[in-house]
Design a protein around this motif. Structure first.
Motif, PDB file in Angstrom:
ATOM      1  N   ARG A 178       7.850  -9.178 -19.196  1.00 31.84           N
ATOM      2  CA  ARG A 178       8.450  -7.854 -18.950  1.00 31.84           C
ATOM      3  C   ARG A 178       9.968  -7.895 -19.105  1.00 31.84           C
ATOM      4  O   ARG A 178      10.579  -6.949 -19.606  1.00 31.84           O
ATOM      5  CB  ARG A 178       8.051  -7.334 -17.554  1.00 31.84           C
ATOM      6  CG  ARG A 178       8.491  -5.893 -17.328  1.00 31.84           C
ATOM      7  CD  ARG A 178       7.901  -5.288 -16.071  1.00 31.84           C
ATOM      8  NE  ARG A 178       8.443  -5.890 -14.863  1.00 31.84           N
ATOM      9  CZ  ARG A 178       8.036  -5.594 -13.626  1.00 31.84           C
ATOM     10  NH1 ARG A 178       7.068  -4.709 -13.446  1.00 31.84           N
ATOM     11  NH2 ARG A 178       8.574  -6.171 -12.565  1.00 31.84           N
ATOM     12  N   LYS A 210      12.954  -2.574 -16.964  1.00 32.49           N
ATOM     13  CA  LYS A 210      13.542  -2.830 -15.647  1.00 32.49           C
ATOM     14  C   LYS A 210      15.022  -3.146 -15.893  1.00 32.49           C
ATOM     15  O   LYS A 210      15.419  -4.308 -16.002  1.00 32.49           O
ATOM     16  CB  LYS A 210      12.804  -3.980 -14.960  1.00 32.49           C
ATOM     17  CG  LYS A 210      13.101  -4.084 -13.473  1.00 32.49           C
ATOM     18  CD  LYS A 210      12.123  -5.025 -12.812  1.00 32.49           C
ATOM     19  CE  LYS A 210      12.552  -5.409 -11.399  1.00 32.49           C
ATOM     20  NZ  LYS A 210      12.673  -4.304 -10.465  1.00 32.49           N
ATOM     21  N   TYR A 266      18.651   1.575 -11.689  1.00 33.26           N
ATOM     22  CA  TYR A 266      18.685   1.396 -10.238  1.00 33.26           C
ATOM     23  C   TYR A 266      19.754   2.241  -9.567  1.00 33.26           C
ATOM     24  O   TYR A 266      19.855   2.264  -8.341  1.00 33.26           O
ATOM     25  CB  TYR A 266      18.724  -0.096  -9.888  1.00 33.26           C
ATOM     26  CG  TYR A 266      17.311  -0.616 -10.097  1.00 33.26           C
ATOM     27  CD1 TYR A 266      16.401  -0.641  -9.069  1.00 33.26           C
ATOM     28  CD2 TYR A 266      16.853  -0.923 -11.370  1.00 33.26           C
ATOM     29  CE1 TYR A 266      15.072  -1.004  -9.280  1.00 33.26           C
ATOM     30  CE2 TYR A 266      15.536  -1.277 -11.604  1.00 33.26           C
ATOM     31  CZ  TYR A 266      14.657  -1.315 -10.545  1.00 33.26           C
ATOM     32  OH  TYR A 266      13.339  -1.645 -10.762  1.00 33.26           O
ATOM     33  N   SER A 304      17.356   4.642  -8.249  1.00 37.57           N
ATOM     34  CA  SER A 304      16.705   4.076  -7.053  1.00 37.57           C
ATOM     35  C   SER A 304      17.646   4.057  -5.847  1.00 37.57           C
ATOM     36  O   SER A 304      17.211   4.271  -4.713  1.00 37.57           O
ATOM     37  CB  SER A 304      16.221   2.649  -7.344  1.00 37.57           C
ATOM     38  OG  SER A 304      15.142   2.692  -8.244  1.00 37.57           O
ATOM     39  N   GLU A 347       7.110   7.310  -8.170  1.00 37.79           N
ATOM     40  CA  GLU A 347       7.114   6.002  -7.494  1.00 37.79           C
ATOM     41  C   GLU A 347       8.149   6.005  -6.392  1.00 37.79           C
ATOM     42  O   GLU A 347       8.948   6.933  -6.272  1.00 37.79           O
ATOM     43  CB  GLU A 347       7.401   4.883  -8.502  1.00 37.79           C
ATOM     44  CG  GLU A 347       8.745   5.024  -9.188  1.00 37.79           C
ATOM     45  CD  GLU A 347       9.026   3.963 -10.249  1.00 37.79           C
ATOM     46  OE1 GLU A 347       8.261   3.006 -10.374  1.00 37.79           O
ATOM     47  OE2 GLU A 347      10.045   4.120 -10.932  1.00 37.79           O
ATOM     48  N   GLY A 348       8.133   4.949  -5.573  1.00 36.33           N
ATOM     49  CA  GLY A 348       9.181   4.759  -4.583  1.00 36.33           C
ATOM     50  C   GLY A 348      10.414   4.190  -5.276  1.00 36.33           C
ATOM     51  O   GLY A 348      10.388   3.893  -6.477  1.00 36.33           O
ATOM     52  N   ALA A 349      11.493   4.027  -4.521  1.00 38.77           N
ATOM     53  CA  ALA A 349      12.729   3.505  -5.119  1.00 38.77           C
ATOM     54  C   ALA A 349      12.498   2.121  -5.726  1.00 38.77           C
ATOM     55  O   ALA A 349      13.154   1.752  -6.701  1.00 38.77           O
ATOM     56  CB  ALA A 349      13.823   3.457  -4.061  1.00 38.77           C
ATOM     57  N   GLY A 350      11.568   1.375  -5.165  1.00 38.84           N
ATOM     58  CA  GLY A 350      11.286   0.042  -5.698  1.00 38.84           C
ATOM     59  C   GLY A 350       9.824  -0.340  -5.541  1.00 38.84           C
ATOM     60  O   GLY A 350       9.495  -1.521  -5.421  1.00 38.84           O
ATOM     61  N   GLU A 351       8.937   0.681  -5.517  1.00 39.80           N
ATOM     62  CA  GLU A 351       7.511   0.412  -5.293  1.00 39.80           C
ATOM     63  C   GLU A 351       6.658   1.402  -6.066  1.00 39.80           C
ATOM     64  O   GLU A 351       7.048   2.545  -6.256  1.00 39.80           O
ATOM     65  CB  GLU A 351       7.138   0.565  -3.801  1.00 39.80           C
ATOM     66  CG  GLU A 351       7.979  -0.204  -2.812  1.00 39.80           C
ATOM     67  CD  GLU A 351       9.251   0.537  -2.422  1.00 39.80           C
ATOM     68  OE1 GLU A 351       9.380   1.739  -2.761  1.00 39.80           O
ATOM     69  OE2 GLU A 351      10.123  -0.064  -1.794  1.00 39.80           O
ATOM     70  N   ASN A 352       5.469   0.977  -6.449  1.00 41.69           N
ATOM     71  CA  ASN A 352       4.457   1.888  -6.984  1.00 41.69           C
ATOM     72  C   ASN A 352       3.584   2.397  -5.837  1.00 41.69           C
ATOM     73  O   ASN A 352       3.593   1.820  -4.748  1.00 41.69           O
ATOM     74  CB  ASN A 352       3.601   1.190  -8.047  1.00 41.69           C
ATOM     75  CG  ASN A 352       4.389   0.879  -9.305  1.00 41.69           C
ATOM     76  OD1 ASN A 352       4.525  -0.269  -9.695  1.00 41.69           O
ATOM     77  ND2 ASN A 352       4.904   1.907  -9.967  1.00 41.69           N
ATOM     78  N   ARG A 394       1.129  -3.394  -8.806  1.00 40.69           N
ATOM     79  CA  ARG A 394       0.202  -2.280  -9.085  1.00 40.69           C
ATOM     80  C   ARG A 394      -0.978  -2.785  -9.898  1.00 40.69           C
ATOM     81  O   ARG A 394      -2.140  -2.523  -9.568  1.00 40.69           O
ATOM     82  CB  ARG A 394       0.974  -1.199  -9.859  1.00 40.69           C
ATOM     83  CG  ARG A 394       0.170  -0.017 -10.368  1.00 40.69           C
ATOM     84  CD  ARG A 394       1.119   0.898 -11.162  1.00 40.69           C
ATOM     85  NE  ARG A 394       0.472   2.076 -11.710  1.00 40.69           N
ATOM     86  CZ  ARG A 394      -0.196   2.101 -12.855  1.00 40.69           C
ATOM     87  NH1 ARG A 394      -0.328   0.994 -13.574  1.00 40.69           N
ATOM     88  NH2 ARG A 394      -0.735   3.213 -13.291  1.00 40.69           N
ATOM     89  N   VAL A 424       3.343  -0.509  -3.166  1.00 44.03           N
ATOM     90  CA  VAL A 424       3.257  -1.915  -3.574  1.00 44.03           C
ATOM     91  C   VAL A 424       4.416  -2.310  -4.488  1.00 44.03           C
ATOM     92  O   VAL A 424       4.914  -1.500  -5.262  1.00 44.03           O
ATOM     93  CB  VAL A 424       1.921  -2.220  -4.306  1.00 44.03           C
ATOM     94  CG1 VAL A 424       0.728  -1.822  -3.452  1.00 44.03           C
ATOM     95  CG2 VAL A 424       1.843  -1.549  -5.655  1.00 44.03           C
ATOM     96  N   GLY A 425       4.824  -3.550  -4.387  1.00 39.50           N
ATOM     97  CA  GLY A 425       5.867  -4.087  -5.255  1.00 39.50           C
ATOM     98  C   GLY A 425       6.053  -5.554  -4.925  1.00 39.50           C
ATOM     99  O   GLY A 425       5.622  -6.010  -3.859  1.00 39.50           O
TER     100      GLY A 425
HETATM  101  N1  PMP Z   1       8.971   0.556  -9.373  1.00 38.89           N
HETATM  102  C1  PMP Z   1      10.258   0.197  -9.277  1.00 38.89           C
HETATM  103  C2  PMP Z   1      11.319   1.202  -9.549  1.00 38.89           C
HETATM  104  C3  PMP Z   1      10.602  -1.116  -8.922  1.00 38.89           C
HETATM  105  O1  PMP Z   1      11.869  -1.487  -8.816  1.00 38.89           O
HETATM  106  C4  PMP Z   1       9.576  -2.038  -8.642  1.00 38.89           C
HETATM  107  C5  PMP Z   1       9.928  -3.443  -8.217  1.00 38.89           C
HETATM  108  N2  PMP Z   1      10.118  -4.277  -9.317  1.00 38.89           N
HETATM  109  C6  PMP Z   1       8.247  -1.624  -8.762  1.00 38.89           C
HETATM  110  C7  PMP Z   1       7.984  -0.316  -9.137  1.00 38.89           C
HETATM  111  C8  PMP Z   1       7.114  -2.582  -8.538  1.00 38.89           C
HETATM  112  O2  PMP Z   1       7.059  -3.494  -9.607  1.00 38.89           O
HETATM  113  P1  PMP Z   1       6.486  -4.972  -9.415  1.00 38.89           P
HETATM  114  O3  PMP Z   1       5.202  -4.830  -8.721  1.00 38.89           O
HETATM  115  O4  PMP Z   1       6.337  -5.498 -10.792  1.00 38.89           O
HETATM  116  O5  PMP Z   1       7.477  -5.706  -8.598  1.00 38.89           O
END
Ligand code: PMP
Length: 307
Positions: free
Chosen positions: A59, A158, A163, A166, A192-197, A221, A254-255
């Protein structure tokens, strides 16, 4: 900021923490031109293992490709650097941060050289949204900020610049007393969340926003979809309306950093019974058993640091 490790891998060399520096005129500092990964290593009965390392590095290279950034190392070399950084710092549980960025290439928006600097840092990092949240659930809100529209910036990359979005989402949520903020997409559906699905559970079926909902296609995810299907659950990737969160039996995020976090309220409306629901708990346990080497790793997702 306190020092988070002894050494950092920087452009092919292991250097002391404070020597892993770049110039103030680095392109990425001005324009967000970096791509990165967040990866976790867990202590397992066979020693520390990095979860889905190869997929994360794929990725990273995909993100770089989207931005035409050249990473002057092969994927194998970056994978080796990740393991080496954990070993050199003597970590067992660790959060890995490999990132590639445009450094001292000039301040023009489109520099002649797209050759990136490449760094791998490792640090010890506990539960991202709190240890208690993993058991009790967290309180979140829907953000007043939407996620990036698909024809603005690619959310499948990514990239550092994403960010800022985020930061607006999570910063607003935290200032208002919530643990995390959830963004809608440009069409008003859940993103999605700021850093999560996100996963919504209703009548035993799991729903998650599709990749067209301006999400980062998260590896957690993907892992949860796999674990849920393996346990016989139906998983639907389809547009989800905001009110589905309020009416959900269970809702979890999740993340890699967050892991699997139950949500007990959204916008101060209680979700389900207001705690960790049974399907969330089942999948959370399955996830932790897998990453900690306590379950059958049929996909070879654990990549051992000492091999
Ligand atoms: N969405 C965002 C915006 C993220 O920053 C993250 C964390 N990397 C995720 C989703 C979840 O991704 P992953 O499960 O690959 O960490």
């Amino acid at each position: 900021m306190t020092q988070t490790s002894e050494v950092i891998w920087h452009n092919g060399e292991m250097v002391p923490y404070f020597q892993a520096t770049t110039h103030v005129l680095s392109h990425a500092l001005h324009y967000g031109s970096s791509v990165f990964e967040g990866i976790r290593a867990y202590d397992t009965p066979n020693g520390p293992a990095v979860f889905r390392l190869t997929d994360h590095i794929q990725r990273l290279f995909d993100s770089a490709k989207i931005y035409r950034m050249e990473i002057p190392f092969t994927q194998e070399e970056v994978i080796a650097a990740c393991k080496e950084t954990i070993r050199a710092n003597d970590f067992t549980n660790a959060y890995l941060r490999p990132f590639a960025f445009l450094g001292h290439v000039g301040l023009g928006l489109n520099p002649k050289s797209h050759r990136a600097d490449m760094t791998v840092a490792a640090m010890e990092w506990g539960a991202y949204l709190g240890e208690e949240g993993l058991a009790q659930g967290v309180d979140v809100c829907v953000s007043s900020w939407s996620r990036l529209a698909p024809n603005t910036m690619p959310t499948a990359a990514k990239a550092g610049g994403n960010y800022l979005s985020s930061q607006l989402i999570s910063g607003e949520a935290k200032r208002n007393g919530y643990v995390e903020g959830i963004a809608l997409d440009v069409n008003g559906y859940l993103s999605e969340g700021a850093g999560e699905n996100l996963f919504v559970v209703k009548k035993g079926v799991l729903y998650t926003p599709p990749t067209t909902a301006c999400i980062l296609p998260g590896l957690t995810r993907d892992t949860i979809i796999h674990l849920a299907k393996k346990r016989g659950y139906e998983v639907r990737e389809e547009p989800i309306a905001r009110e589905a969160l309020y009416l959900a039996d269970e809702f979890f995020m999740v993340g890699t950093a967050a892991e699997v976090v139950p949500v007990r309220s959204v916008d101060k409306i209680t979700v389900g019974n207001g705690g960790r629901g049974p399907i969330t708990e089942e999948l959370q346990q399955a996830y932790f058993a897998l990453v900690k080497g306590q379950a059958d790793d049929e996909n070879g997702w654990l990549e051992y640091v000492n091999e």
